[in-house]
Write an enzyme that holds these catalytic residues in place. Structure first.
Site, PDB file in Angstrom:
ATOM      1  N   MET A   1     -12.114   4.879  -1.030  1.00 64.19           N
ATOM      2  CA  MET A   1     -12.821   5.114   0.416  1.00 64.19           C
ATOM      3  C   MET A   1     -13.561   6.692   0.123  1.00 64.19           C
ATOM      4  SD  MET A   1      -9.964   3.460   2.810  1.00 64.19           S
ATOM      5  CE  MET A   1      -8.761   3.654   1.688  1.00 64.19           C
TER       6      MET A   1
ATOM      7  N   MET B   1     -12.110  -5.447   4.777  1.00 65.44           N
ATOM      8  CA  MET B   1     -11.053  -4.495   5.665  1.00 65.44           C
ATOM      9  C   MET B   1     -10.852  -5.191   6.770  1.00 65.44           C
ATOM     10  SD  MET B   1     -11.005  -0.704   3.980  1.00 65.44           S
ATOM     11  CE  MET B   1      -9.807  -0.818   5.155  1.00 65.44           C
TER      12      MET B   1
ATOM     13  N   MET C   1      -8.827   8.507  -0.424  1.00 61.43           N
ATOM     14  CA  MET C   1      -9.896   8.971   0.804  1.00 61.43           C
ATOM     15  C   MET C   1     -10.495  10.291   0.374  1.00 61.43           C
ATOM     16  SD  MET C   1      -7.571   7.511   4.046  1.00 61.43           S
ATOM     17  CE  MET C   1      -6.801   5.906   3.832  1.00 61.43           C
TER      18      MET C   1
ATOM     19  N   SER D   1       0.826  -1.317   0.124  1.00 61.97           N
ATOM     20  CA  SER D   1       0.003   0.022   0.024  1.00 61.97           C
ATOM     21  C   SER D   1       0.925   1.358   0.107  1.00 61.97           C
ATOM     22  CB  SER D   1      -0.879   0.013   1.210  1.00 61.97           C
ATOM     23  OG  SER D   1      -1.407   1.499   1.407  1.00 61.97           O
TER      24      SER D   1
ATOM     25  N   HIS E   1      -1.249  -1.027  -4.235  1.00 60.09           N
ATOM     26  CA  HIS E   1      -2.497  -0.659  -3.541  1.00 60.09           C
ATOM     27  C   HIS E   1      -2.512   0.482  -3.239  1.00 60.09           C
ATOM     28  CE1 HIS E   1      -6.180  -1.740  -1.460  1.00 60.09           C
ATOM     29  NE2 HIS E   1      -5.567  -0.734  -0.634  1.00 60.09           N
TER      30      HIS E   1
ATOM     31  N   ASP F   1      -6.859  -6.080   4.088  1.00 59.84           N
ATOM     32  CA  ASP F   1      -6.289  -4.886   4.187  1.00 59.84           C
ATOM     33  C   ASP F   1      -6.352  -4.254   5.262  1.00 59.84           C
ATOM     34  OD1 ASP F   1      -7.301  -1.823   2.329  1.00 59.84           O
ATOM     35  OD2 ASP F   1      -5.403  -2.274   3.373  1.00 59.84           O
TER      36      ASP F   1
ATOM     37  N   ASP G   1      -4.789   3.943  -1.868  1.00 58.85           N
ATOM     38  CA  ASP G   1      -5.925   4.405  -1.142  1.00 58.85           C
ATOM     39  C   ASP G   1      -6.389   5.664  -1.422  1.00 58.85           C
ATOM     40  OD1 ASP G   1      -4.108   2.430   1.307  1.00 58.85           O
ATOM     41  OD2 ASP G   1      -6.090   2.036   0.564  1.00 58.85           O
TER      42      ASP G   1
ATOM     43  N   HIS H   1      -8.223   1.473  -4.505  1.00 56.59           N
ATOM     44  CA  HIS H   1      -9.331   1.123  -3.209  1.00 56.59           C
ATOM     45  C   HIS H   1     -10.042   2.812  -3.005  1.00 56.59           C
ATOM     46  CE1 HIS H   1      -9.809   0.320   1.383  1.00 56.59           C
ATOM     47  NE2 HIS H   1     -10.991   0.539   0.700  1.00 56.59           N
TER      48      HIS H   1
HETATM   49  C1  DX5 Z   1      -6.497   1.926   5.563  1.00 51.88           C
HETATM   50  C2  DX5 Z   1      -6.074   1.567   3.913  1.00 51.88           C
HETATM   51  C3  DX5 Z   1      -5.009   0.442   3.855  1.00 51.88           C
HETATM   52  C4  DX5 Z   1      -3.805   0.909   4.722  1.00 51.88           C
HETATM   53  C5  DX5 Z   1      -3.034  -0.247   5.401  1.00 51.88           C
HETATM   54  O1  DX5 Z   1      -7.761   2.626   5.283  1.00 51.88           O
HETATM   55  O2  DX5 Z   1      -6.976   0.930   3.357  1.00 51.88           O
HETATM   56  O3  DX5 Z   1      -4.736  -0.074   2.755  1.00 51.88           O
HETATM   57  O4  DX5 Z   1      -2.982   1.787   3.985  1.00 51.88           O
HETATM   58  O5  DX5 Z   1      -1.923  -0.052   5.718  1.00 51.88           O
HETATM   59  P1  DX5 Z   1      -1.357  -0.871   7.153  1.00 51.88           P
HETATM   60  O6  DX5 Z   1      -0.917  -2.387   6.364  1.00 51.88           O
HETATM   61  O7  DX5 Z   1      -0.056  -0.036   7.706  1.00 51.88           O
HETATM   62  O8  DX5 Z   1      -2.539  -1.147   8.272  1.00 51.88           O
HETATM   63 ZN    ZN Z   2      -6.758   0.107   1.227  1.00 54.35          ZN
END
Ligand code: DX5
Ligand code: ZN
Length: 244
Positions: free
Chosen positions: A89, A158, A58, A29, A54, A193, A56, A87
């Site tokens: 969010m 998740m 947000m 990620s 990956h 994840d 993220d 991903h």
């Molecule tokens: C959290 C994300 C994850 C996060 C994972 O909302 O969706 O992808 O970056 O990070 P670690 O592996 O540090 O928990």
């Molecule tokens: Zn993620």
């Protein structure tokens, strides 16, 4: 990538879930990357054998944090051939699907809690030639996926609340992983994840997970190739479904 006569985006990279190798996959990620050195870190991840990246996304609403946008994804796209596993969010994923497709996403996963029409969004991802995934917050029951689960390439369970890297793995998600595995056919992937490291990954793999997102465990380590190798060893042969 090109534009159709009507100006819609057409993406020609193809659905990565039909191209990635069988067996467990490691998806670092980039939320945990050092944004001033992300290109260099991506090259290290690629050499270390990571199969996907990956990303993220947000919006500060669906998840209580802001992370990266289409321009960052486009820069990563230009830098690497690795498949980009995006991903979303976002409170309103429908508005952004084309933007991230245009930026170079290969597969997009959105939250089932963020739309009343998951099948319509999946159809649009298919029209764009992308991979399609559904995900759900820890508090959302697996049953919520029932209507649309047959249409996706993967489900992302998740294992932390959306929003931050470095959170602790939620043990009570292990049961949900097994339940979701029961809803998927052999060709569909189960991604986990949040708080993933060799110990938690092995427990997830034993319940049917086969795609492992890891931020802190890999990009927080001072030896990225070793971290990727240890994660891969932890999930190798850990009760994975036959033929994976
Ligand atoms: C959290 C994300 C994850 C996060 C994972 O909302 O969706 O992808 O970056 O990070 P670690 O592996 O540090 O928990
Ligand atoms: Zn993620």
């Amino acid at each position: 990538m090109g534009f159709g006569a009507d100006g819609t985006v057409s993406v020609k990279r193809g659905n990565p879930w039909r191209q990635v190798p069988a067996g467990p996959l490691i998806a670092p990620s980039l939320l945990a990357s050092d944004f001033t050195r992300v290109g260099e870190q991506i090259d290290t991840l690629d050499r270390a054998g990571a199969e996907l990246l990956h990303l993220d996304i947000m919006d500060g609403h669906f998840a209580p944090n802001l992370s990266m946008g289409p321009r960052f994804v486009a820069s990563v796209r230009k830098h690497t051939p690795l498949p980009l596993d995006v991903h979303l969010m976002l409170t309103d994923p429908a508005t952004y699907i084309e933007r991230f497709a245009e930026a170079g996403a290969d597969t997009i996963t959105f939250h089932v809690e963020a739309t009343d029409e998951p099948r319509r969004l999946i159809e649009r991802l298919r029209e764009l030639g992308l991979g399609a995934g559904l995900t759900l917050r820890p508090g959302t029951p697996a049953e919520t996926l029932r209507d649309a689960v047959a249409d996706v390439d993967l489900v992302l369970v998740m294992t932390v609340e959306p929003g931050y890297g470095g959170q602790e793995f939620m043990d009570n998600m292990l049961e949900k992983i097994a339940a979701v595995r029961g809803m998927l056919d052999r060709a569909q992937r189960l991604e986990v994840d949040g708080g993933i490291d060799p110990r938690t990954a092995r427990r997830c793999a034993a319940r049917g997970a086969d795609v492992f997102v890891a931020g802190t465990d890999i990009l927080g380590s001072d030896d990225i190739p070793r971290a990727v190798r240890l994660l891969r060893e932890a999930v190798a042969g850990a009760g994975l479904a036959p033929g994976r």
